[in-house]
Motif scaffolding. Sequence first.
Motif, PDB file in Angstrom:
ATOM      1  N   GLY A  10       1.028  -1.219   0.510  1.00  0.00           N
ATOM      2  CA  GLY A  10       0.013   0.358   0.264  1.00  0.00           C
ATOM      3  C   GLY A  10       1.151   1.138  -0.334  1.00  0.00           C
ATOM      4  O   GLY A  10       2.558   0.674   0.074  1.00  0.00           O
ATOM      5  N   ARG A  33      -1.634  -8.784  -3.841  1.00  0.00           N
ATOM      6  CA  ARG A  33      -2.383  -8.955  -5.600  1.00  0.00           C
ATOM      7  C   ARG A  33      -1.314  -8.775  -6.666  1.00  0.00           C
ATOM      8  O   ARG A  33       0.210  -8.386  -6.509  1.00  0.00           O
ATOM      9  CB  ARG A  33      -3.113  -7.325  -5.059  1.00  0.00           C
ATOM     10  CG  ARG A  33      -4.241  -7.144  -4.694  1.00  0.00           C
ATOM     11  CD  ARG A  33      -4.930  -5.771  -4.422  1.00  0.00           C
ATOM     12  NE  ARG A  33      -6.092  -6.139  -5.679  1.00  0.00           N
ATOM     13  CZ  ARG A  33      -6.370  -5.475  -6.711  1.00  0.00           C
ATOM     14  NH1 ARG A  33      -5.691  -4.307  -6.951  1.00  0.00           N
ATOM     15  NH2 ARG A  33      -7.019  -5.331  -8.101  1.00  0.00           N
ATOM     16  N   LEU A  54     -10.433   2.993  -5.696  1.00  0.00           N
ATOM     17  CA  LEU A  54     -10.611   3.170  -3.839  1.00  0.00           C
ATOM     18  C   LEU A  54     -11.014   4.498  -3.938  1.00  0.00           C
ATOM     19  O   LEU A  54     -11.318   5.507  -4.270  1.00  0.00           O
ATOM     20  CB  LEU A  54     -10.525   2.296  -3.113  1.00  0.00           C
ATOM     21  CG  LEU A  54      -9.949   1.003  -3.555  1.00  0.00           C
ATOM     22  CD1 LEU A  54      -9.903  -0.174  -2.331  1.00  0.00           C
ATOM     23  CD2 LEU A  54     -11.915   0.184  -3.819  1.00  0.00           C
ATOM     24  N   SER A  57      -8.901  10.712  -4.061  1.00  0.00           N
ATOM     25  CA  SER A  57      -8.211  11.931  -3.835  1.00  0.00           C
ATOM     26  C   SER A  57      -7.006  11.890  -3.314  1.00  0.00           C
ATOM     27  O   SER A  57      -7.399  11.559  -1.952  1.00  0.00           O
ATOM     28  CB  SER A  57      -8.844  13.188  -3.449  1.00  0.00           C
ATOM     29  OG  SER A  57      -8.439  13.641  -2.827  1.00  0.00           O
ATOM     30  N   ALA A 262       2.701 -12.379  -4.562  1.00  0.00           N
ATOM     31  CA  ALA A 262       3.636 -12.667  -3.035  1.00  0.00           C
ATOM     32  C   ALA A 262       2.238 -12.433  -1.864  1.00  0.00           C
ATOM     33  O   ALA A 262       2.704 -11.360  -1.255  1.00  0.00           O
ATOM     34  CB  ALA A 262       4.621 -12.015  -3.509  1.00  0.00           C
ATOM     35  N   TYR A 473      -9.111  -6.376  -2.022  1.00  0.00           N
ATOM     36  CA  TYR A 473      -8.192  -5.237  -1.342  1.00  0.00           C
ATOM     37  C   TYR A 473      -7.389  -5.529  -0.598  1.00  0.00           C
ATOM     38  O   TYR A 473      -6.676  -4.995   0.675  1.00  0.00           O
ATOM     39  CB  TYR A 473      -8.745  -4.415  -1.535  1.00  0.00           C
ATOM     40  CG  TYR A 473      -9.394  -3.149  -2.925  1.00  0.00           C
ATOM     41  CD1 TYR A 473      -8.412  -3.276  -4.288  1.00  0.00           C
ATOM     42  CD2 TYR A 473     -10.798  -3.753  -2.702  1.00  0.00           C
ATOM     43  CE1 TYR A 473      -9.249  -3.400  -5.281  1.00  0.00           C
ATOM     44  CE2 TYR A 473     -10.891  -3.302  -5.321  1.00  0.00           C
ATOM     45  CZ  TYR A 473     -10.325  -3.380  -5.681  1.00  0.00           C
ATOM     46  OH  TYR A 473     -10.753  -3.138  -6.547  1.00  0.00           O
ATOM     47  N   ILE A 480     -12.496   1.010   5.432  1.00  0.00           N
ATOM     48  CA  ILE A 480     -11.374   1.652   4.856  1.00  0.00           C
ATOM     49  C   ILE A 480     -10.625   3.138   4.951  1.00  0.00           C
ATOM     50  O   ILE A 480      -9.150   2.734   5.216  1.00  0.00           O
ATOM     51  CB  ILE A 480     -12.555   3.547   3.068  1.00  0.00           C
ATOM     52  CG1 ILE A 480     -12.312   4.606   4.554  1.00  0.00           C
ATOM     53  CG2 ILE A 480     -13.844   2.783   2.916  1.00  0.00           C
ATOM     54  CD1 ILE A 480     -12.363   5.934   3.254  1.00  0.00           C
TER      55      ILE A 480
HETATM   56  C1  LIG Z   1     -13.369   2.863  -1.039  1.00  0.00           C
HETATM   57  C2  LIG Z   1     -12.035   3.343  -0.100  1.00  0.00           C
HETATM   58  C3  LIG Z   1     -11.796   5.393   0.057  1.00  0.00           C
HETATM   59  C4  LIG Z   1     -11.080   5.907   0.235  1.00  0.00           C
HETATM   60  N1  LIG Z   1     -11.204   7.384  -0.130  1.00  0.00           N
HETATM   61  C5  LIG Z   1     -10.769   8.008  -0.206  1.00  0.00           C
HETATM   62  C6  LIG Z   1      -9.834   9.111  -0.625  1.00  0.00           C
HETATM   63  O1  LIG Z   1     -10.396   9.774  -1.595  1.00  0.00           O
HETATM   64  N2  LIG Z   1      -8.405   9.946   0.055  1.00  0.00           N
HETATM   65  C7  LIG Z   1      -8.182   9.558   0.911  1.00  0.00           C
HETATM   66  O2  LIG Z   1      -7.241  10.029   1.445  1.00  0.00           O
HETATM   67  N3  LIG Z   1      -8.247   8.559   1.698  1.00  0.00           N
HETATM   68  C8  LIG Z   1      -9.375   7.746   1.103  1.00  0.00           C
HETATM   69  N4  LIG Z   1      -9.421   6.379   1.654  1.00  0.00           N
HETATM   70  C9  LIG Z   1      -8.406   6.270   2.653  1.00  0.00           C
HETATM   71  C10 LIG Z   1      -7.137   5.501   1.531  1.00  0.00           C
HETATM   72  O3  LIG Z   1      -7.105   5.236   0.975  1.00  0.00           O
HETATM   73  C11 LIG Z   1      -6.299   4.708   2.439  1.00  0.00           C
HETATM   74  O4  LIG Z   1      -6.417   4.616   4.533  1.00  0.00           O
HETATM   75  C12 LIG Z   1      -5.372   4.731   2.170  1.00  0.00           C
HETATM   76  O5  LIG Z   1      -4.532   4.104   1.039  1.00  0.00           O
HETATM   77  C13 LIG Z   1      -4.827   3.442   2.754  1.00  0.00           C
HETATM   78  O6  LIG Z   1      -3.153   3.211   2.449  1.00  0.00           O
HETATM   79  P1  LIG Z   1      -2.048   2.279   3.437  1.00  0.00           P
HETATM   80  O7  LIG Z   1      -0.746   1.702   2.411  1.00  0.00           O
HETATM   81  O8  LIG Z   1      -1.831   1.791   5.086  1.00  0.00           O
HETATM   82  O9  LIG Z   1      -2.789   0.696   2.902  1.00  0.00           O
HETATM   83  P2  LIG Z   1      -3.862   0.149   1.721  1.00  0.00           P
HETATM   84  O10 LIG Z   1      -3.920   0.407   0.797  1.00  0.00           O
HETATM   85  O11 LIG Z   1      -4.534  -0.728   2.580  1.00  0.00           O
HETATM   86  O12 LIG Z   1      -2.200  -1.376   1.899  1.00  0.00           O
HETATM   87  C14 LIG Z   1      -2.111  -2.622   1.838  1.00  0.00           C
HETATM   88  C15 LIG Z   1      -1.411  -3.888   1.231  1.00  0.00           C
HETATM   89  O13 LIG Z   1      -1.238  -4.596   1.731  1.00  0.00           O
HETATM   90  C16 LIG Z   1      -1.603  -5.788   0.530  1.00  0.00           C
HETATM   91  N5  LIG Z   1      -1.179  -7.070   1.500  1.00  0.00           N
HETATM   92  C17 LIG Z   1      -2.639  -6.805   3.333  1.00  0.00           C
HETATM   93  N6  LIG Z   1      -2.143  -8.663   3.274  1.00  0.00           N
HETATM   94  C18 LIG Z   1      -1.231  -8.534   2.371  1.00  0.00           C
HETATM   95  C19 LIG Z   1      -0.661 -10.041   2.541  1.00  0.00           C
HETATM   96  N7  LIG Z   1      -1.211 -11.217   4.373  1.00  0.00           N
HETATM   97  N8  LIG Z   1       0.507 -10.121   1.850  1.00  0.00           N
HETATM   98  C20 LIG Z   1       0.569  -9.521   1.136  1.00  0.00           C
HETATM   99  N9  LIG Z   1       0.211  -8.279   1.352  1.00  0.00           N
HETATM  100  C21 LIG Z   1      -1.292  -8.049   2.218  1.00  0.00           C
HETATM  101  C22 LIG Z   1      -3.236  -5.934   0.756  1.00  0.00           C
HETATM  102  O14 LIG Z   1      -3.304  -6.111  -0.277  1.00  0.00           O
HETATM  103  C23 LIG Z   1      -2.476  -4.093   0.222  1.00  0.00           C
HETATM  104  O15 LIG Z   1      -1.589  -3.266  -1.255  1.00  0.00           O
HETATM  105  C24 LIG Z   1     -10.131   5.333   1.130  1.00  0.00           C
HETATM  106  C25 LIG Z   1     -10.217   3.778   1.331  1.00  0.00           C
HETATM  107  C26 LIG Z   1     -11.461   3.001   0.026  1.00  0.00           C
HETATM  108  C27 LIG Z   1     -11.124   1.386   0.724  1.00  0.00           C
END
Ligand SMILES: Cc1cc2nc3c(=O)[nH]c(=O)nc-3n(C[C@H](O)[C@H](O)[C@H](O)COP(=O)(O)OP(=O)(O)OC[C@H]3O[C@@H](n4cnc5c(N)ncnc54)[C@H](O)[C@@H]3O)c2cc1C
Length: 540
Positions: A10, A33, A54, A57, A262, A473, A480
Amino acid sequence: MRNIIIIGAGHNGLVTAYYLAKAGFKPLVLERREIAGGACVTEEFHPGFRCSTLATSTGPLLPQIVRDLQLERYGVEFIKPAVRVFSPDANGRSLCLFEDPQRTTDELGRLSAGDAKSYPDFVETFARIGRSLAPLLTMTPPNIDKPAKSELWNLGKLGWGIRGLGRKDEYRLLRYGPMAVADLAAEWFETELLRATVAARGIFGAFAGPWSAGTSAGLLLQAATDGHAIAPAAFLKGGMGALTQALAKAAAEAGAEIRTNAEVASVSVRDGKATGVVLANGQEIPAWTTVSNADPSVTFLELLAYGELEPSFLNKIRNYRAQGAVAKIHLALSALPKFTGLNYGTPTSRGSERVTCDTESMEKLSGRIHIGPDIDYLERAFDAAKYGDFSPRPHLDITIPSITDPSLAPKGAHVMSIHAQFAPYKLKDADWNSRREELGDAVVNVLCEYAPNLKESIVARQVITPLDLEKTYGLSGGHIHHGEMSLDQQFAFRPLIGWAQYRTPIKGLYLCGAGTHPGGGVTGAPGMNASREIIKDLKR
Ligand SMILES: Cc1cc2nc3c(=O)[nH]c(=O)nc-3n(C[C@H](O)[C@H](O)[C@H](O)COP(=O)(O)OP(=O)(O)OC[C@H]3O[C@@H](n4cnc5c(N)ncnc54)[C@H](O)[C@@H]3O)c2cc1C
């Protein structure tokens, strides 16, 4: 063996990977993914039609990250429309909050002289309070039981900044945090449409309605991130996937390796210390340090074997609130919909510049479009979710990114991305797969009250339910933000009190995702903060 594994690519995992690589380590990022990006991806949902699947912005992304990673070198182009949000009601009235406060004031004057007068004060107040809170975002929350000297120093600096606000703003800050956002909006404004537009930020992604206590905190957090209480339209050319592709390139160039397809099945632990991971295909990869970008529920309840964590910790994590209430609907459109709140076709003038209404309408639709004309509408939309059903009249936060980025759709066509609340992860009497299209129909029907010609131009539709958010996801409970962003799950309580410093009860296992401070949103802050703590431990 000083190698580091990061579970998940992410945007936070990628930011962590970059900083660790820059510090001389060799992180290996493992993503389940087929593409990196997590909730920040651009995908094609119908031939020729692409959009940010998802998140639409950025939060916005911390400027320090944009600078450190030199994102412009990787082709990142931020798009900031002149409009933050356009709000129509079903009777043909509308309001528009522009980036330019003066334009907004002029616009609001058509609805209410009082609101036109209050708005600049509202913007400036939140800008001041936001500036005083901004250092929070890049701070590691203190250890509540035994704060270190440096933590006390940071808290002192923060407190000093807040003292500098003066008594009136200090009191506002203390009052606003726990307040229901409906009350806050009513204190500032008299027009229902404006109140609802403001309140929407407090409930974005939350399992809460505008009358829920603590929802004003969302406005304070937004102001800390962006200097403004109302979320921006901060897009990227090519959609949000362009950002994570650039983050991945920057991390790789700094020395990280990113592997997709992976999936990590488990984290290996020996004598209370993480020793690496086992992939779903059975491959074991040893590591000195393991960092999880997956959410707290996945990390602690799925990836660790039963018995590795104390029962009291497990109990608390099971009670961590992470049941989502958001669905996404994407429409491939043959033409731009006509909103009744806009005056198509009549030439108008603005200042010395003469514009046609079509140009002006296009501009008004170029940011976010809020559907939810009054506070009661938003609360009723939440009521449905409280009782285990999706709302037949949901609150919608819409973008039409193809207006500012035509590369996302065929010539003359558009993509509409709809964030719909409230759609609870758990439906009382049915399962999501049987009600998916019903939800899509409800969203389109509501939208047709505001843009009557919409149905004629729909070429294709994609409905992403909270269950899809979990299954496809990896967002547990379809949340989210990797967990509610309520006051009891923020700062030194995120994800749990005593475990808010990116470390976990398992030695050598860290968290770096949105389930840590300062939470969800595309800011990169959790990833950057986590990397600082990990580097500190590794250099010790
Ligand atoms: C529908 C939606 C709309 C949103 N709209 C906005 C917006 O407009 N503006 C905004 O600022 N934020 C928005 N958000 C929130 C924001 O997108 C998230 O808070 C942020 O992207 C989280 O980032 P992250 O890197 O912490 O986690 P994530 O993006 O969730 O990344 C985690 C990653 O870990 C991977 N993963 C999980 N388990 C495993 C495993 N066992 N092995 C390998 N990989 C794994 C997942 O596949 C994923 O790629 C939105 C979120 C969603 C879902």
